[in-house]
Design a protein around this motif. Structure first.
Motif, PDB file in Angstrom:
ATOM      1  N   TYR A  51       0.721  -1.200   0.049  1.00  0.00           N
ATOM      2  CA  TYR A  51      -0.058  -0.057   0.041  1.00  0.00           C
ATOM      3  C   TYR A  51       0.968   1.311  -0.011  1.00  0.00           C
ATOM      4  N   ALA A  52       2.068   1.353  -0.245  1.00  0.00           N
ATOM      5  CA  ALA A  52       3.133   2.286  -0.304  1.00  0.00           C
ATOM      6  C   ALA A  52       2.628   3.343  -1.337  1.00  0.00           C
ATOM      7  N   VAL A  53       2.488   2.818  -2.699  1.00  0.00           N
ATOM      8  CA  VAL A  53       1.969   3.750  -3.663  1.00  0.00           C
ATOM      9  C   VAL A  53       0.853   4.323  -3.171  1.00  0.00           C
ATOM     10  N   ASP A  58      -2.652   9.129  -2.512  1.00  0.00           N
ATOM     11  CA  ASP A  58      -3.798   9.509  -2.063  1.00  0.00           C
ATOM     12  C   ASP A  58      -3.624  10.184  -0.756  1.00  0.00           C
ATOM     13  N   VAL A  59      -2.731   9.926   0.234  1.00  0.00           N
ATOM     14  CA  VAL A  59      -2.389  10.636   1.355  1.00  0.00           C
ATOM     15  C   VAL A  59      -1.415  11.741   1.156  1.00  0.00           C
ATOM     16  N   PRO A 183      -8.544   5.737   1.600  1.00  0.00           N
ATOM     17  CA  PRO A 183      -7.080   6.458   2.040  1.00  0.00           C
ATOM     18  C   PRO A 183      -7.310   7.860   1.747  1.00  0.00           C
ATOM     19  N   ALA A 184      -8.279   8.120   0.558  1.00  0.00           N
ATOM     20  CA  ALA A 184      -8.241   9.562   0.096  1.00  0.00           C
ATOM     21  C   ALA A 184      -8.933  10.642   0.995  1.00  0.00           C
ATOM     22  N   GLY A 185     -10.023   9.928   1.977  1.00  0.00           N
ATOM     23  CA  GLY A 185     -10.643  10.738   2.764  1.00  0.00           C
ATOM     24  C   GLY A 185      -9.522  11.112   3.950  1.00  0.00           C
TER      25      GLY A 185
END
Length: 425
Positions: A51-53, A58-59, A183-185
């Motif tokens: 989930y690094a990318v 997103d974060v 993740p984007a929230g």
């Protein structure tokens, strides 16, 4: 040393002369502590690396192209760090280097997750990659020193299984978090970095276990005590060069190409779900097949195990060729079959390669030998996707498949070719 060279490729045949109690010797306490630490480390890797990318895009708000580019810096620093890790292990001891590497992994992960701006993201990936380049050869060296020679293959196989099992569990937990907290929230921007904080905590547990495992080598060497020749001696060791050359070829075929070709085939068939089935099949073989692999590698020589890996991987890619040409089975079943064969080969390679490397390594250069072995695997992992990319750009993934089969055959030829220094009895 001449006698050692004449026996190295039949190292594990000594087990056939040993009694059942000798074959089933219990692992030393230090070995068990290091294996437990590997499981904790792998949990942290599974929590974060897939989930690094996502974190960077997103974060941290970076573009997808920049995010993937930054993440690709990790293997580059690992390649450079391996050259430094070897002499450090031989001079300062494997425990010191392993702990220093894990500390860098922790620092890099936290910098990546919580640091501000592009520079901190680049620095976090680079520091983390450097940390892994220290940790892996140091752990391999410590296990070799701690573990009796007749059970090393079993220890290295279990290490590989533990790492895959820990990664699978960690990735599953991370996947649940990502699925429930987008993740984007705003909530995701707070939650995602906590995965890296949890991984840092798991690495601290590994450091504690590494310290408790004790020191297996002298605390350090003065310049006068340092081994003469260093890497130059290693590069003039023809049997060792053949082993790491074989490792680079096999890593290209079984790790690098496997990380790229299935995705190309699945997308070409408009069946991306095939990748999930293939991944599950690969992991299942590694975990479920490990007891059989351990018993098998205790009864065959390490060279035969590597030949078996080369044969299995050649077969895995050969059966994919008709499908890629449109005349074979469907993409999903053929990728599942290939993944099963790849997983079986991984189990054979996991125990055989470090066993051979540490049989060849003189004590004063053991760190350098393990670092070069790790470097050969890293190069193969990097080369595989590049070969696949070139084949895909040419409009035919079958080129990558033919190349994989050819490289497997070449690896087998390196193992079979006799020399004056190696007498395979």
């Amino acid at each position: 040393m001449g006698d050692l060279r004449s026996e190295v490729f039949t190292l594990t045949t000594e087990l056939d002369l040993a009694g059942p109690q000798e074959r089933r010797a219990r692992f030393p306490l230090g070995t068990r502590l290091l294996l437990a630490g590997e499981l904790f480390t792998a949990l942290g890797v599974g929590l974060t690396q897939p989930y690094a990318v996502v974190l960077l895009h997103d974060v941290r708000g970076l573009s997808l192209a920049v995010a993937t580019g930054i993440w690709g810096l990790g293997p580059l620093t690992t390649i450079g760090g391996n050259a430094v890790a070897g002499p450090l292990i031989d001079r300062r001891g494997a425990r010191f280097v392993m702990i220093a590497g894990l500390a860098m992994v922790i620092a890099g992960g936290l910098l990546l997750a919580y640091g501000p701006g592009l520079v901190s993201a680049v620095g976090g990936v680079a520091v983390g990659g450097l940390g892994w380049s220290f940790t892996h050869p140091a752990l391999g060296t410590r296990l070799a020193i701690l573990t009796p020679e007749q059970i090393r293959s079993r220890v290295y196989t279990i290490q590989y299984v533990f790492f895959n099992l820990g990664m699978a569990v960690g990735a599953s937990i991370g996947g649940l978090v990502v699925a429930h907290v987008p993740p984007a929230g705003s909530e995701g921007s707070r939650t995602m970095p906590m995965l890296w904080a949890a991984a840092a905590g798991l690495s601290l547990v590994t450091i504690t276990l590494a310290v408790l495992a004790g020191r297996q080598v002298s605390p350090g060497q003065t310049d006068e005590q340092a081994p003469r020749g260093g890497y130059r001696r290693a590069f003039t060791d023809i049997p060792f060069i053949r082993v790491i050359g074989t490792a680079a070829l096999l890593s290209t075929v079984g790790y690098g190409i496997y990380n790229a070709v299935p995705a190309v085939m699945a997308l070409a068939a408009d069946d991306p779900a095939a990748l999930s089935f293939a991944s599950v099949a690969n992991c299942a073989v590694i975990v479920i097949g490990s007891p059989l692999a351990i018993r098998l590698t205790e009864r065959i020589s390490a060279r035969v195990a590597l030949l078996g890996a080369a044969g299995l991987w050649a077969l895995a890619w050969a059966i994919c060729i008709p499908t890629a040409l449109g005349t074979g089975l469907g993409t999903r079943p053929i990728l599942i079959c290939a993944s099963v064969l790849i997983g079986a080969g991984e189990l054979l390679l996991a125990g055989a390669l470090p066993t051979l490397v540490n049989a060849l390594a003189p004590d004063e250069l053991r760190g350098r030998y393990n670092a070069l072995s790790n470097l050969s695997l890293t190069i193969g992992m990097a080369a595989g996707p590049l070969l696949t990319s070139a084949a895909a750009a040419g409009g035919s993934v079958t080129t990558a498949l033919y190349t994989a089969v050819a490289l497997s055959v070449l690896a087998g030829a390196l193992l079979l070719r006799p020399t004056g220094e190696i007498n395979d009895r």
